[in-house]
Design an enzyme around this catalytic site. Structure first.
Site, mmCIF file in Angstrom:
data_model
loop_
_atom_site.group_PDB
_atom_site.id
_atom_site.type_symbol
_atom_site.label_atom_id
_atom_site.label_comp_id
_atom_site.label_asym_id
_atom_site.label_seq_id
_atom_site.Cartn_x
_atom_site.Cartn_y
_atom_site.Cartn_z
ATOM 1 N N CYS A 167 53.207 33.310 49.897
ATOM 2 C CA CYS A 167 53.367 32.521 51.130
ATOM 3 C C CYS A 167 54.618 31.649 51.065
ATOM 4 C CB CYS A 167 52.122 31.669 51.373
ATOM 5 S SG CYS A 167 50.685 32.657 51.857
ATOM 6 N N ASN A 191 42.600 32.618 56.257
ATOM 7 C CA ASN A 191 42.619 33.731 55.315
ATOM 8 C C ASN A 191 41.615 34.793 55.751
ATOM 9 O OD1 ASN A 191 40.598 31.804 54.599
ATOM 10 N ND2 ASN A 191 40.438 32.648 52.545
ATOM 11 N N ILE A 192 42.000 36.047 55.522
ATOM 12 C CA ILE A 192 41.171 37.188 55.897
ATOM 13 C C ILE A 192 41.096 38.102 54.681
ATOM 14 C CG2 ILE A 192 40.880 39.116 57.510
ATOM 15 C CD1 ILE A 192 42.782 37.514 59.451
ATOM 16 N N GLU A 195 48.342 30.925 55.627
ATOM 17 C CA GLU A 195 49.718 30.586 55.982
ATOM 18 C C GLU A 195 50.443 31.792 56.573
ATOM 19 O OE1 GLU A 195 48.048 30.102 53.217
ATOM 20 O OE2 GLU A 195 48.871 28.478 51.998
HETATM 21 N N1 THU Z 1 44.477 31.618 50.025
HETATM 22 C C1 THU Z 1 45.121 31.220 51.162
HETATM 23 O O1 THU Z 1 44.646 31.462 52.278
HETATM 24 N N2 THU Z 1 46.271 30.527 51.027
HETATM 25 C C2 THU Z 1 46.892 30.270 49.831
HETATM 26 O O2 THU Z 1 48.036 29.882 49.799
HETATM 27 C C3 THU Z 1 46.154 30.469 48.590
HETATM 28 C C4 THU Z 1 44.996 31.395 48.688
HETATM 29 C C5 THU Z 1 43.231 32.368 50.153
HETATM 30 C C6 THU Z 1 43.327 33.794 49.719
HETATM 31 C C7 THU Z 1 41.897 34.087 49.314
HETATM 32 O O3 THU Z 1 41.205 34.526 50.462
HETATM 33 C C8 THU Z 1 41.340 32.755 48.874
HETATM 34 O O4 THU Z 1 42.241 31.765 49.345
HETATM 35 C C9 THU Z 1 41.197 32.624 47.378
HETATM 36 O O5 THU Z 1 42.357 32.909 46.726
#
Ligand code: THU
Length: 134
Positions: free
Chosen positions: A93, A42-43, A55
């Protein structure tokens, strides 16, 4: 590739997360039908909505490289990079998975201690909009 290996690659990808706002570090490992694996993290962004999930980072890297056929994804996440339980994919996602994957696409949730649980895309997104509806 064994599920345990895919889950380990998802957990490894957590270290790449840029998550200064939520503190949640998320990693994903996407297995292509030809055996290639794409990792994602995640970014986040100060403006919040541009944030991308682990994802989708993995999917978009793979699609850019020409992959359209996917077998499975492993997802690992937790506050401060500590896995305390499953980190299920958000609705956006799941919709991206629906664009490229069939009902039997496997989604592994990494659990503490390297354990995992597995679901099909059909289980986690039973009703959805897809190109077939247009
Ligand atoms: N996040 C993900 O990377 N994948 C998900 O399916 C759920 C949420 C991340 C987004 C954000 O940076 C952090 O988790 C909190 O929501």
């Amino acid at each position: 590739m064994k599920p345990e290996e895919l889950c380990a690659l998802a957990q490894e990808a957590m270290a790449h997360a840029y998550a200064p706002y939520s503190g949640c570090k998320v990693g994903a490992a996407l297995l292509c039908a030809d055996g290639a694996v794409y990792q994602g993290c995640n970014i986040e962004n100060a403006s919040f909505s541009p944030t991308i999930c682990a994802e989708r980072t993995a999917f978009f890297k793979a699609v850019y490289d020409g992959h359209r056929d996917f077998t499975a994804i492993a997802i690992s996440g937790g506050k401060d990079g500590v896995v305390t339980g499953a980190f299920p994919p958000c609705g956006v996602c799941r919709q991206v998975m629906r664009e490229f994957c069939r009902d039997d696409f496997l989604v592994y949730f990494v659990l503490p201690g390297g354990a995992f649980e597995v679901h099909t895309l059909a289980e986690i997104l039973p009703f959805s909009f897809s190109a077939g509806a247009m």
